[in-house]
Motif scaffolding. Structure first.
Motif, PDB file in Angstrom:
ATOM      1  N   GLY A 131       4.855  15.608  -9.783  1.00 41.30           N
ATOM      2  CA  GLY A 131       5.359  14.615  -8.834  1.00 41.30           C
ATOM      3  C   GLY A 131       5.647  15.169  -7.456  1.00 41.30           C
ATOM      4  N   SER A 132       6.211  16.371  -7.400  1.00 39.98           N
ATOM      5  CA  SER A 132       6.553  16.947  -6.091  1.00 39.98           C
ATOM      6  C   SER A 132       5.305  17.295  -5.292  1.00 39.98           C
ATOM      7  N   THR A 133       4.193  17.552  -5.970  1.00 38.67           N
ATOM      8  CA  THR A 133       2.934  17.776  -5.267  1.00 38.67           C
ATOM      9  C   THR A 133       2.325  16.446  -4.830  1.00 38.67           C
ATOM     10  N   VAL A 134       2.433  15.427  -5.659  1.00 37.06           N
ATOM     11  CA  VAL A 134       1.913  14.106  -5.309  1.00 37.06           C
ATOM     12  C   VAL A 134       2.566  13.587  -4.034  1.00 37.06           C
ATOM     13  N   VAL A 135       3.902  13.684  -3.948  1.00 34.11           N
ATOM     14  CA  VAL A 135       4.573  13.116  -2.783  1.00 34.11           C
ATOM     15  C   VAL A 135       4.138  13.829  -1.502  1.00 34.11           C
ATOM     16  N   LEU A 192      -3.523  20.492  -9.706  1.00 34.81           N
ATOM     17  CA  LEU A 192      -4.795  19.798  -9.881  1.00 34.81           C
ATOM     18  C   LEU A 192      -4.585  18.390 -10.429  1.00 34.81           C
ATOM     19  N   THR A 193      -3.612  18.237 -11.333  1.00 39.21           N
ATOM     20  CA  THR A 193      -3.283  16.911 -11.863  1.00 39.21           C
ATOM     21  C   THR A 193      -2.849  15.987 -10.742  1.00 39.21           C
ATOM     22  N   ALA A 194      -1.975  16.483  -9.879  1.00 41.15           N
ATOM     23  CA  ALA A 194      -1.496  15.689  -8.748  1.00 41.15           C
ATOM     24  C   ALA A 194      -2.647  15.310  -7.825  1.00 41.15           C
ATOM     25  N   TYR A 195      -3.489  16.281  -7.509  1.00 43.76           N
ATOM     26  CA  TYR A 195      -4.573  16.047  -6.559  1.00 43.76           C
ATOM     27  C   TYR A 195      -5.541  14.983  -7.076  1.00 43.76           C
ATOM     28  N   PHE A 196      -6.064  15.164  -8.274  1.00 43.58           N
ATOM     29  CA  PHE A 196      -7.078  14.239  -8.769  1.00 43.58           C
ATOM     30  C   PHE A 196      -6.491  12.873  -9.117  1.00 43.58           C
ATOM     31  N   GLY A 197      -5.283  12.854  -9.681  1.00 41.51           N
ATOM     32  CA  GLY A 197      -4.678  11.569 -10.004  1.00 41.51           C
ATOM     33  C   GLY A 197      -4.445  10.725  -8.766  1.00 41.51           C
ATOM     34  N   LEU A 198      -3.955  11.344  -7.704  1.00 42.96           N
ATOM     35  CA  LEU A 198      -3.686  10.586  -6.484  1.00 42.96           C
ATOM     36  C   LEU A 198      -4.967  10.285  -5.708  1.00 42.96           C
ATOM     37  N   PRO A 243      -5.342   6.817  -1.827  1.00 48.17           N
ATOM     38  CA  PRO A 243      -4.376   6.378  -0.814  1.00 48.17           C
ATOM     39  C   PRO A 243      -5.015   6.167   0.556  1.00 48.17           C
ATOM     40  N   LYS A 244      -4.525   5.144   1.236  1.00 52.22           N
ATOM     41  CA  LYS A 244      -4.975   4.849   2.593  1.00 52.22           C
ATOM     42  C   LYS A 244      -3.774   4.920   3.530  1.00 52.22           C
ATOM     43  N   GLU A 245      -4.026   5.366   4.744  1.00 51.32           N
ATOM     44  CA  GLU A 245      -2.953   5.544   5.709  1.00 51.32           C
ATOM     45  C   GLU A 245      -2.136   4.267   5.854  1.00 51.32           C
ATOM     46  N   GLY A 246      -0.811   4.418   5.819  1.00 49.40           N
ATOM     47  CA  GLY A 246       0.090   3.287   5.981  1.00 49.40           C
ATOM     48  C   GLY A 246       0.480   2.603   4.687  1.00 49.40           C
ATOM     49  N   GLU A 247      -0.181   2.924   3.582  1.00 51.32           N
ATOM     50  CA  GLU A 247       0.170   2.312   2.305  1.00 51.32           C
ATOM     51  C   GLU A 247       1.458   2.911   1.745  1.00 51.32           C
ATOM     52  N   THR A 248       2.049   2.206   0.779  1.00 52.53           N
ATOM     53  CA  THR A 248       3.252   2.685   0.099  1.00 52.53           C
ATOM     54  C   THR A 248       2.869   3.281  -1.252  1.00 52.53           C
ATOM     55  N   ILE A 249       3.254   4.546  -1.445  1.00 51.61           N
ATOM     56  CA  ILE A 249       3.039   5.238  -2.715  1.00 51.61           C
ATOM     57  C   ILE A 249       4.395   5.405  -3.395  1.00 51.61           C
ATOM     58  N   LEU A 250       4.490   5.021  -4.657  1.00 46.18           N
ATOM     59  CA  LEU A 250       5.687   5.236  -5.461  1.00 46.18           C
ATOM     60  C   LEU A 250       5.374   6.275  -6.529  1.00 46.18           C
ATOM     61  N   VAL A 251       6.258   7.247  -6.678  1.00 49.94           N
ATOM     62  CA  VAL A 251       6.053   8.325  -7.645  1.00 49.94           C
ATOM     63  C   VAL A 251       7.266   8.413  -8.554  1.00 49.94           C
ATOM     64  N   SER A 252       7.065   8.265  -9.856  1.00 52.73           N
ATOM     65  CA  SER A 252       8.151   8.507 -10.812  1.00 52.73           C
ATOM     66  C   SER A 252       8.092   9.966 -11.251  1.00 52.73           C
TER      67      SER A 252
END
Length: 336
Positions: free
Chosen positions: A157-161, A129-135, A141-150
């Motif tokens: 993090g593994s759910t965010v990516v 849920l943290t990954a879902y709502f934070g992202l 996010p919009k298609e084609g954008e660059t997302i960086l995850v620390s």
């Protein structure tokens, strides 16, 4: 006797065994409207370090000489509540005890048809849920954008990516071992990775984010984030989820970031999953759907033994876990 894990001293830097003690008490008896629970799995999470300090925060600090508490899965072994029956598997915020008595309110019965019971502490629980709502809410996010995850190989993090890839983005993940970076690329489909322990992060970011960074999901803070700010694109969004690099560093200081935020009109928002409590059903619906469709996967690092809960917790700050770090305390008494 019933073993419990207490906080006995507040750490000033990294927590160690001198700050935590295993004590024994009598097994409790449930009263009216209460259930007796047997602990099955315990979740250890970085935010618990903040609760060990007696400082103002978004959640109250742990009390000295009282059990530490956190997310857990347990089995109902005796029930005096209409809502739950013997043999039910539940999840909730529970004290670190082998057996505990709780009111039925605040406990959620797990539906085992959705996945293994441990997923309620991971991808179908607080980290997911943290990954879902934070992202989705902050990162947008919009298609084609660059997302960086620390902290990209951790439970959040593994759910965010993976959600980033579902959204059609280019995803770059930062982790601390070759095993983790290989997992991110080969199992989770991340486009590029950085091993912050073996690579120069500033140089690697310029190479692997040639078009800049549109969304930064930050679980780490510290020197890694200091290297990220200069590469933020116009109208970039930062979801500030964690700062584990600073949790055990008193009076940690870094570069001033305000000019980077101003010149690129960057949005940075700190959050905790509790901010979205009234929308949990929305997040759970998406996560469970993606999991059932095979669009999401997960990894768990499971340590066995109640007495090993402290070591599993300490290991979080050394990056020893891949995916969600859990401790298995016991098997269910009956199949559910």
């Amino acid at each position: 006797m019933n073993r419990e894990i207490h906080l006995v001293e507040r750490p000033k830097a990294a927590p160690t065994h001198e700050h935590i003690k295993i004590v024994e008490n009598n097994q409790p008896e449930p009263g009216s409207g209460e259930v007796l629970l047997k602990m099955l799995y315990v979740s250890v999470d970085p935010y618990m370090r903040g609760r060990m300090s007696d400082a103002k925060s978004y959640v109250a600090p742990f009390q000295l000489n009282e059990p530490i508490e956190g997310g857990a899965v347990a089995e109902v072994v005796q029930s005096n509540a209409d809502q739950l029956s013997e043999g039910d598997i539940i999840t909730g915020m529970l004290p670190w005890k082998e057996y505990t008595v709780q009111k039925a309110e605040g406990l959620r019965k797990i539906d085992p048809s959705l996945g293994p019971i441990t997923t309620s502490l991971g991808i179908l629980g607080m980290p997911g849920l943290t990954a879902y709502f934070g992202l989705m809410d902050i990162g947008q996010p919009k298609e084609g954008e660059t997302i960086l995850v620390s902290g990209a190989a951790g439970a959040v993090g593994s759910t965010v990516v993976q959600i980033g890839k579902i959204m059609g983005c280019r995803v770059v993940g930062i982790a601390g071992t070759d095993e983790k970076t290989s997992y991110l690329k080969e199992e989770l489909g991340v486009d590029a990775t950085i091993n912050y322990k073996t690579e120069n992060v500033s140089e690697a970011l310029q190479e692997k984010c040639p078009d800049g960074i549109d969304v930064y999901f930050d679980n780490v803070g510290g020197d890694i984030s200091d290297a990220v700010y200069p590469l933020l694109n116009k109208y970039a969004r930062i979801a500030q989820c964690g700062a584990i690099a600073s949790y055990n560093v008193p009076n940690d200081k870094g570069p001033r970031i305000q000019m980077h935020l101003i010149k690129s009109s960057v949005l940075i928002k700190g959050f905790t999953v509790g901010d979205y409590q009234n929308r949990f059903s929305e997040g759970f619906q998406h996560l469970s759907k993606w999991l059932s469709e095979g669009k999401l996967t997960y990894e768990e690092t499971i340590t066995e033994g109640f007495e090993n809960i402290p070591d599993a917790f300490f290991g979080l700050f050394e990056g020893s876990n891949l995916g969600k770090q859990l401790v298995k305390v016991a098997e269910p008494s009956q199949k559910s």
